[in-house]
Design an enzyme around this catalytic site. Structure first.
Site, mmCIF file in Angstrom:
data_model
loop_
_atom_site.group_PDB
_atom_site.id
_atom_site.type_symbol
_atom_site.label_atom_id
_atom_site.label_comp_id
_atom_site.label_asym_id
_atom_site.label_seq_id
_atom_site.Cartn_x
_atom_site.Cartn_y
_atom_site.Cartn_z
ATOM 1 N N LYS A 1 -9.094 2.914 14.685
ATOM 2 C CA LYS A 1 -7.838 3.198 14.942
ATOM 3 C C LYS A 1 -7.466 3.692 16.588
ATOM 4 O O LYS A 1 -6.622 3.387 17.291
ATOM 5 C CB LYS A 1 -7.420 4.337 14.030
ATOM 6 C CG LYS A 1 -7.276 4.106 12.762
ATOM 7 C CD LYS A 1 -6.006 3.095 12.526
ATOM 8 C CE LYS A 1 -5.928 2.755 11.228
ATOM 9 N NZ LYS A 1 -4.912 1.616 10.803
ATOM 10 N N SER B 1 -4.234 7.283 11.985
ATOM 11 C CA SER B 1 -4.596 8.366 10.841
ATOM 12 C C SER B 1 -5.081 9.774 11.769
ATOM 13 O O SER B 1 -5.544 9.555 13.058
ATOM 14 C CB SER B 1 -5.889 8.190 10.140
ATOM 15 O OG SER B 1 -6.580 9.047 9.519
ATOM 16 N N SER B 2 -4.954 10.897 11.266
ATOM 17 C CA SER B 2 -5.289 12.031 11.920
ATOM 18 C C SER B 2 -6.737 12.218 12.401
ATOM 19 O O SER B 2 -7.170 13.206 12.958
ATOM 20 C CB SER B 2 -4.805 13.567 11.198
ATOM 21 O OG SER B 2 -5.525 13.426 9.893
ATOM 22 N N CYS B 3 -7.603 11.261 11.667
ATOM 23 C CA CYS B 3 -9.030 11.503 11.860
ATOM 24 C C CYS B 3 -9.393 11.061 13.430
ATOM 25 O O CYS B 3 -10.631 10.975 13.532
ATOM 26 C CB CYS B 3 -9.943 10.678 10.752
ATOM 27 S SG CYS B 3 -9.889 8.990 11.099
ATOM 28 N N TYR C 1 -13.961 4.279 11.156
ATOM 29 C CA TYR C 1 -12.616 4.133 10.925
ATOM 30 C C TYR C 1 -11.744 4.854 12.106
ATOM 31 O O TYR C 1 -10.749 4.134 12.786
ATOM 32 C CB TYR C 1 -12.168 4.603 9.595
ATOM 33 C CG TYR C 1 -10.768 4.819 9.358
ATOM 34 C CD1 TYR C 1 -10.082 3.667 8.966
ATOM 35 C CD2 TYR C 1 -9.954 5.888 9.393
ATOM 36 C CE1 TYR C 1 -8.740 3.632 8.472
ATOM 37 C CE2 TYR C 1 -8.415 6.070 9.355
ATOM 38 C CZ TYR C 1 -8.061 4.893 8.604
ATOM 39 O OH TYR C 1 -6.681 4.676 8.476
ATOM 40 N N GLY D 1 0.750 -1.099 0.079
ATOM 41 C CA GLY D 1 -0.171 0.004 0.145
ATOM 42 C C GLY D 1 0.925 1.178 0.148
ATOM 43 O O GLY D 1 1.865 1.246 -0.065
ATOM 44 N N HIS E 1 -8.515 8.933 -1.635
ATOM 45 C CA HIS E 1 -8.382 10.410 -0.863
ATOM 46 C C HIS E 1 -7.995 11.670 -1.851
ATOM 47 O O HIS E 1 -8.224 11.543 -3.247
ATOM 48 C CB HIS E 1 -7.261 10.309 0.033
ATOM 49 C CG HIS E 1 -7.287 9.411 1.352
ATOM 50 N ND1 HIS E 1 -6.846 8.058 1.194
ATOM 51 C CD2 HIS E 1 -7.873 9.640 2.363
ATOM 52 C CE1 HIS E 1 -7.317 7.626 2.555
ATOM 53 N NE2 HIS E 1 -8.172 8.599 3.047
#
Length: 323
Positions: free
Chosen positions: A141, A108-110, A137, A14, A180
């Protein structure tokens, strides 16, 4: 990490995993363990346990995940929470059972609240509500971060979570619907250029601000962290505390730009001459997501790839994949 140590990069093909592989190979590491999805389904616990018992890796980079943009997160919320919870749970527990020395979990920053103070610090985790469009998601995380912390406290493992900001670069997903923002823009502008289309429409108002990090910079930060000496690495892990500061390090560039500015820059890199329009009926997502990277910078690492340079590399990769 010793140059001969056995290193497992989960998700090695990936965007994140391939960047990690390039960085490690460039630093003369040679003893890699990799498996494609066809060879090893990371959502199946028995397969993961058998793999770890057979290979006994020394270090693990947990870069495997189901990822996507706003459209994908809205369309497949069940898959995003189910697959990510399964992958990280299976790998983290198998790492513990097989005495992995260090594990790096990529998030992830989310994970940060929708309206978190800007720039977002590691301690802002779980302080208010998440952005609804990617909550499944993000919760997966966050569970991975908490799992690393719990294992560090109970078993004295050395598992660190890193939260990269929005990534782009070679190996990205250029799917017209499930990608994205940067790869989606690259595809749209490229196709519009070929078709001599008069304009390109971008989702949202163009006003949200985002931070973007070139994938090879992200990989360099990850390898840098994994190579920290014990006196710097262990204090990050929260082995002896449960005080709200998770074993978490932000990875980013420390500055952002609006989606409009991003679209204009991608248009320039691709060489599209048409007009740029915005569809305000589409969701904007979080108003701003800027990472506070002070913790990482203090440790001695800073990003080095300028946006224009990184986008040129990304467009070259897109052309190679779609030639």
């Amino acid at each position: 990490m010793d140059l001969n140590a056995k290193i497992y990069v989960a998700g090695h093909r990936g965007l994140v995993g391939s960047a990690l592989m390039r960085n490690l190979q460039g630093k003369a590491y040679t003893n890699f363990i990799t498996r494609t999805h066809a060879e090893l389904d990371l959502t199946v616990q028995a397969e993961v346990e058998a793999f770890f018992e057979l290979e006994k890796p020394d270090y693990v980079f947990l870069a495997a995940a189901k990822v996507g943009g706003i459209h994908a997160n809205n369309t497949y919320p069940a898959e995003f929470i189910r697959d990510n919870l399964a992958i990280q749970t299976n790998i983290i527990h198998a790492a513990y059972r097989n005495n992995v020395r260090r594990l790096l979990f990529l998030g992830s920053s989310c994970i940060y609240p929708k309206l978190a103070p800007q720039p977002m610090k590691e301690e802002h985790l779980l302080t208010s509500e998440l952005e609804p469009t990617n909550r499944p998601y993000a919760l997966a995380k966050i569970a991975g971060i908490e799992m690393c912390w719990a294992y560090n406290r109970q078993y004295k493992t050395q598992y660190l979570a890193v939260m990269p900001t929005n990534l782009y670069g070679p190996g990205d997903n250029y799917h017209p619907e499930n990608s994205h923002v940067i790869p989606a823009l690259i595809r749209r502008f490229h196709e519009a250029k070929l078709a001599n289309a008069p304009s390109v429409t971008v989702w949202g108002t163009g006003t949200p601000k985002r931070e973007f990090l070139y994938s090879d910079d992200m990989a360099d930060a990850c390898v840098y962290l994994m190579n920290l000496p014990d006196d710097k690495f262990v204090p990050l892990l929260g082995q002896d505390r449960n005080d709200g500061l998770a074993p978490l390090v932000n990875i980013g560039v420390g500055h952002d730009l609006s989606i409009r500015e991003l679209a204009e820059t991608v248009r320039e890199v691709v060489g599209y001459q048409g007009a740029l329009e915005f569809d305000a009926t589409k969701p904007d997502g979080t108003p701003r997501k800027l990472m506070d990277v002070g913790r990482l910078n203090t440790m001695g690492w800073k990003a080095g790839t300028a946006m224009q340079v990184g986008l040129a590399y990304a467009y070259k990769d897109f052309l190679a994949v779609n030639s």
